[in-house]
Design a protein around this motif. Structure first.
Motif, PDB file in Angstrom:
ATOM      1  N   PRO A 177       0.817  -1.217   0.000  1.00  8.28           N
ATOM      2  CA  PRO A 177       0.000   0.000   0.000  1.00  8.28           C
ATOM      3  C   PRO A 177       0.850   1.268   0.000  1.00  8.28           C
ATOM      4  O   PRO A 177       1.990   1.258   0.464  1.00  8.28           O
ATOM      5  CB  PRO A 177      -0.814  -0.133   1.287  1.00  8.28           C
ATOM      6  CG  PRO A 177       0.093  -0.903   2.196  1.00  8.28           C
ATOM      7  CD  PRO A 177       0.797  -1.897   1.313  1.00  8.28           C
ATOM      8  N   ALA A 178       0.268   2.348  -0.506  1.00 12.35           N
ATOM      9  CA  ALA A 178       0.997   3.612  -0.574  1.00 12.35           C
ATOM     10  C   ALA A 178      -0.003   4.756  -0.604  1.00 12.35           C
ATOM     11  O   ALA A 178      -1.212   4.549  -0.784  1.00 12.35           O
ATOM     12  CB  ALA A 178       1.888   3.652  -1.816  1.00 12.35           C
ATOM     13  N   LEU A 179       0.524   5.976  -0.421  1.00  8.46           N
ATOM     14  CA  LEU A 179      -0.295   7.188  -0.512  1.00  8.46           C
ATOM     15  C   LEU A 179       0.325   8.108  -1.544  1.00  8.46           C
ATOM     16  O   LEU A 179       1.542   8.313  -1.546  1.00  8.46           O
ATOM     17  CB  LEU A 179      -0.383   7.886   0.842  1.00  8.46           C
ATOM     18  CG  LEU A 179      -1.229   9.159   0.898  1.00  8.46           C
ATOM     19  CD1 LEU A 179      -1.938   9.275   2.246  1.00  8.46           C
ATOM     20  CD2 LEU A 179      -0.384  10.428   0.655  1.00  8.46           C
ATOM     21  N   VAL A 180      -0.512   8.668  -2.411  1.00 11.01           N
ATOM     22  CA  VAL A 180      -0.040   9.573  -3.456  1.00 11.01           C
ATOM     23  C   VAL A 180      -0.868  10.854  -3.417  1.00 11.01           C
ATOM     24  O   VAL A 180      -2.105  10.800  -3.400  1.00 11.01           O
ATOM     25  CB  VAL A 180      -0.170   8.930  -4.860  1.00 11.01           C
ATOM     26  CG1 VAL A 180       0.258   9.921  -5.938  1.00 11.01           C
ATOM     27  CG2 VAL A 180       0.662   7.654  -4.948  1.00 11.01           C
ATOM     28  N   SER A 181      -0.192  11.998  -3.375  1.00 10.33           N
ATOM     29  CA  SER A 181      -0.897  13.276  -3.522  1.00 10.33           C
ATOM     30  C   SER A 181      -0.742  13.728  -4.974  1.00 10.33           C
ATOM     31  O   SER A 181       0.365  13.728  -5.512  1.00 10.33           O
ATOM     32  CB  SER A 181      -0.357  14.333  -2.551  1.00 10.33           C
ATOM     33  OG  SER A 181       0.953  14.723  -2.883  1.00 10.33           O
ATOM     34  N   VAL A 182      -1.849  14.080  -5.594  1.00  8.21           N
ATOM     35  CA  VAL A 182      -1.906  14.357  -7.031  1.00  8.21           C
ATOM     36  C   VAL A 182      -2.072  15.854  -7.267  1.00  8.21           C
ATOM     37  O   VAL A 182      -2.928  16.501  -6.645  1.00  8.21           O
ATOM     38  CB  VAL A 182      -3.078  13.585  -7.668  1.00  8.21           C
ATOM     39  CG1 VAL A 182      -3.144  13.852  -9.170  1.00  8.21           C
ATOM     40  CG2 VAL A 182      -2.940  12.080  -7.401  1.00  8.21           C
ATOM     41  N   THR A 183      -1.291  16.418  -8.172  1.00  4.35           N
ATOM     42  CA  THR A 183      -1.365  17.849  -8.461  1.00  4.35           C
ATOM     43  C   THR A 183      -2.441  18.140  -9.508  1.00  4.35           C
ATOM     44  O   THR A 183      -2.978  17.233 -10.156  1.00  4.35           O
ATOM     45  CB  THR A 183      -0.028  18.393  -8.980  1.00  4.35           C
ATOM     46  OG1 THR A 183       0.186  17.914 -10.315  1.00  4.35           O
ATOM     47  CG2 THR A 183       1.124  17.968  -8.092  1.00  4.35           C
ATOM     48  N   ASP A 184      -2.703  19.419  -9.704  1.00  2.67           N
ATOM     49  CA  ASP A 184      -3.674  19.822 -10.715  1.00  2.67           C
ATOM     50  C   ASP A 184      -3.093  19.780 -12.125  1.00  2.67           C
ATOM     51  O   ASP A 184      -3.767  20.154 -13.091  1.00  2.67           O
ATOM     52  CB  ASP A 184      -4.219  21.218 -10.404  1.00  2.67           C
ATOM     53  CG  ASP A 184      -3.130  22.269 -10.283  1.00  2.67           C
ATOM     54  OD1 ASP A 184      -1.928  21.914 -10.362  1.00  2.67           O
ATOM     55  OD2 ASP A 184      -3.457  23.454 -10.096  1.00  2.67           O
ATOM     56  N   GLN A 185      -1.844  19.330 -12.258  1.00  2.59           N
ATOM     57  CA  GLN A 185      -1.216  19.152 -13.566  1.00  2.59           C
ATOM     58  C   GLN A 185      -1.370  17.721 -14.079  1.00  2.59           C
ATOM     59  O   GLN A 185      -0.968  17.415 -15.194  1.00  2.59           O
ATOM     60  CB  GLN A 185       0.279  19.492 -13.482  1.00  2.59           C
ATOM     61  CG  GLN A 185       0.594  20.888 -12.981  1.00  2.59           C
ATOM     62  CD  GLN A 185       0.059  21.956 -13.906  1.00  2.59           C
ATOM     63  OE1 GLN A 185       0.276  21.907 -15.119  1.00  2.59           O
ATOM     64  NE2 GLN A 185      -0.653  22.932 -13.351  1.00  2.59           N
ATOM     65  N   ALA A 186      -1.970  16.857 -13.268  1.00  3.65           N
ATOM     66  CA  ALA A 186      -1.998  15.433 -13.591  1.00  3.65           C
ATOM     67  C   ALA A 186      -2.998  15.081 -14.689  1.00  3.65           C
ATOM     68  O   ALA A 186      -2.750  14.175 -15.493  1.00  3.65           O
ATOM     69  CB  ALA A 186      -2.294  14.615 -12.337  1.00  3.65           C
ATOM     70  N   ASN A 187      -4.123  15.768 -14.740  1.00  4.65           N
ATOM     71  CA  ASN A 187      -5.169  15.387 -15.685  1.00  4.65           C
ATOM     72  C   ASN A 187      -6.222  16.481 -15.792  1.00  4.65           C
ATOM     73  O   ASN A 187      -6.138  17.513 -15.114  1.00  4.65           O
ATOM     74  CB  ASN A 187      -5.825  14.069 -15.244  1.00  4.65           C
ATOM     75  CG  ASN A 187      -6.229  14.095 -13.778  1.00  4.65           C
ATOM     76  OD1 ASN A 187      -6.859  15.034 -13.303  1.00  4.65           O
ATOM     77  ND2 ASN A 187      -5.839  13.069 -13.018  1.00  4.65           N
ATOM     78  N   GLU A 188      -7.200  16.228 -16.617  1.00  3.72           N
ATOM     79  CA  GLU A 188      -8.352  17.109 -16.766  1.00  3.72           C
ATOM     80  C   GLU A 188      -9.566  16.369 -16.231  1.00  3.72           C
ATOM     81  O   GLU A 188     -10.051  15.424 -16.848  1.00  3.72           O
ATOM     82  CB  GLU A 188      -8.569  17.465 -18.244  1.00  3.72           C
ATOM     83  CG  GLU A 188      -9.633  18.515 -18.488  1.00  3.72           C
ATOM     84  CD  GLU A 188      -9.251  19.889 -17.961  1.00  3.72           C
ATOM     85  OE1 GLU A 188     -10.163  20.616 -17.517  1.00  3.72           O
ATOM     86  OE2 GLU A 188      -8.052  20.216 -17.982  1.00  3.72           O
ATOM     87  N   PRO A 189     -10.084  16.745 -15.057  1.00  2.00           N
ATOM     88  CA  PRO A 189     -11.205  16.005 -14.462  1.00  2.00           C
ATOM     89  C   PRO A 189     -12.425  15.973 -15.370  1.00  2.00           C
ATOM     90  O   PRO A 189     -12.710  16.936 -16.082  1.00  2.00           O
ATOM     91  CB  PRO A 189     -11.499  16.776 -13.177  1.00  2.00           C
ATOM     92  CG  PRO A 189     -10.220  17.480 -12.860  1.00  2.00           C
ATOM     93  CD  PRO A 189      -9.621  17.839 -14.185  1.00  2.00           C
ATOM     94  N   ARG A 190     -13.136  14.871 -15.346  1.00  2.54           N
ATOM     95  CA  ARG A 190     -14.349  14.712 -16.142  1.00  2.54           C
ATOM     96  C   ARG A 190     -15.544  15.349 -15.434  1.00  2.54           C
ATOM     97  O   ARG A 190     -15.530  15.560 -14.219  1.00  2.54           O
ATOM     98  CB  ARG A 190     -14.626  13.232 -16.397  1.00  2.54           C
ATOM     99  CG  ARG A 190     -14.976  12.433 -15.146  1.00  2.54           C
ATOM    100  CD  ARG A 190     -14.945  10.939 -15.417  1.00  2.54           C
ATOM    101  NE  ARG A 190     -13.575  10.474 -15.641  1.00  2.54           N
ATOM    102  CZ  ARG A 190     -13.270   9.230 -16.009  1.00  2.54           C
ATOM    103  NH1 ARG A 190     -14.236   8.333 -16.162  1.00  2.54           N
ATOM    104  NH2 ARG A 190     -12.008   8.878 -16.206  1.00  2.54           N
ATOM    105  N   TYR A 191     -16.569  15.629 -16.204  1.00  2.00           N
ATOM    106  CA  TYR A 191     -17.814  16.152 -15.658  1.00  2.00           C
ATOM    107  C   TYR A 191     -18.871  15.057 -15.680  1.00  2.00           C
ATOM    108  O   TYR A 191     -18.950  14.283 -16.635  1.00  2.00           O
ATOM    109  CB  TYR A 191     -18.300  17.359 -16.467  1.00  2.00           C
ATOM    110  CG  TYR A 191     -17.418  18.573 -16.335  1.00  2.00           C
ATOM    111  CD1 TYR A 191     -17.566  19.452 -15.271  1.00  2.00           C
ATOM    112  CD2 TYR A 191     -16.434  18.840 -17.278  1.00  2.00           C
ATOM    113  CE1 TYR A 191     -16.755  20.573 -15.137  1.00  2.00           C
ATOM    114  CE2 TYR A 191     -15.619  19.953 -17.166  1.00  2.00           C
ATOM    115  CZ  TYR A 191     -15.777  20.812 -16.085  1.00  2.00           C
ATOM    116  OH  TYR A 191     -14.963  21.907 -15.971  1.00  2.00           O
TER     117      TYR A 191
END
Length: 261
Positions: A177-191
């Motif tokens: 197991p692990a924890l990852v913090s994701v930036t706003d550069q990672a992807n384009e969120p879907r609607y």
């Protein structure tokens, strides 16, 4: 594989932030934090790549209104939702937040019958903006912390992250197991579309308290307390310097007086 994505109910950034008489931030008009949509999108992309092997849960901590953040996460695509709410958690600092969320994550994990798990968080929350909870949370869970991720992939039992450190791009990995913090550069969120919104109504949401986690209010007592809060002063009019031949000297004097030189 169980991906637990943390989501937070935060004040709408389009509205004026107000401190109530109880010295707490008014959250009556909250929304799912925009920065939390990126880890959720990451979780959904991993699920799509691995099809039915992955379960995505949305977990939030907050007052009753915070259920709206879970509801939005379900509409976007999470499989189920969990909401930790307790009067003792009001005005929680980062120490309390990480302690309560660590216990909540273990509570959520218990519903997945011992499968491997991955915790995804945003890079920070729009209200606190400390960006300190992910690392604290990983420490409490005793799992590796991969922070500021711009790309996240799952390779067998390893999570692989691309991140920016200073002027260098790093590619690092950790065994689950692990924890990852994701930036706003990672992807384009879907609607969420209409079908997803209707489907979300049938998805389960579990609400629980500190007592359900075996914790007392003293176990999560904040280390920091707010003594006073007051509105910021009105913005003062700027000083206009007219160029009569001495504008350069006046500008230097003004900058020096403001401590900007």
């Amino acid at each position: 594989m169980h991906i637990i994505t943390l989501v937070k109910w935060v004040p709408d950034a389009q509205l004026e932030r107000r401190i109530g008489e109880d010295r707490r931030l008014d959250r009556s008009q909250g929304i799912l934090g925009e920065l939390d949509e990126h880890p959720l999108e990451t979780a959904l992309q991993i699920k799509e790549q691995h099809e039915a092997e992955v379960r995505v849960s949305a977990l939030t901590m907050g007052p009753s209104g915070a259920s709206a953040a879970v509801k939005k996460a379900l509409q976007i695509g999470a499989d189920d939702g969990f909401h930790l709410t307790d009067e003792a958690l009001q005005a929680a600092d980062i120490w309390t937040t990480s302690a309560a969320l660590a216990a909540a994550i273990n509570y959520v994990r218990a519903t997945s019958e011992g499968s491997e798990y991955l915790v995804l968080t945003g890079m920070a929350s729009e209200d606190g903006e400390t960006a300190a909870v992910p690392a604290q949370l990983a420490g409490r869970l005793r799992v590796p912390a991969l922070t500021q991720a711009r790309e996240v992939t799952l390779e067998g039992r390893r999570v692989v992250v691309t991140r920016l450190s200073g002027t260098r791009m790093q590619r690092v990995a950790a065994v689950l197991p692990a924890l990852v913090s994701v930036t706003d550069q990672a992807n384009e969120p879907r609607y969420p579309n209409f079908r997803a919104i209707m489907k979300a109504k049938k998805k389960p949401t579990t609400t629980f308290s500190l007592a359900d986690l075996g914790l007392t209010r003293y176990a999560v007592e904040s280390k920091v307390s707010l003594i006073a809060a007051e509105p910021r002063p009105e913005r003062q009019a700027g000083e206009i310097i007219h160029d009569d031949g001495t504008a350069g000297q006046k500008t230097v004097e003004f900058l020096s007086k403001e401590g900007l030189l």
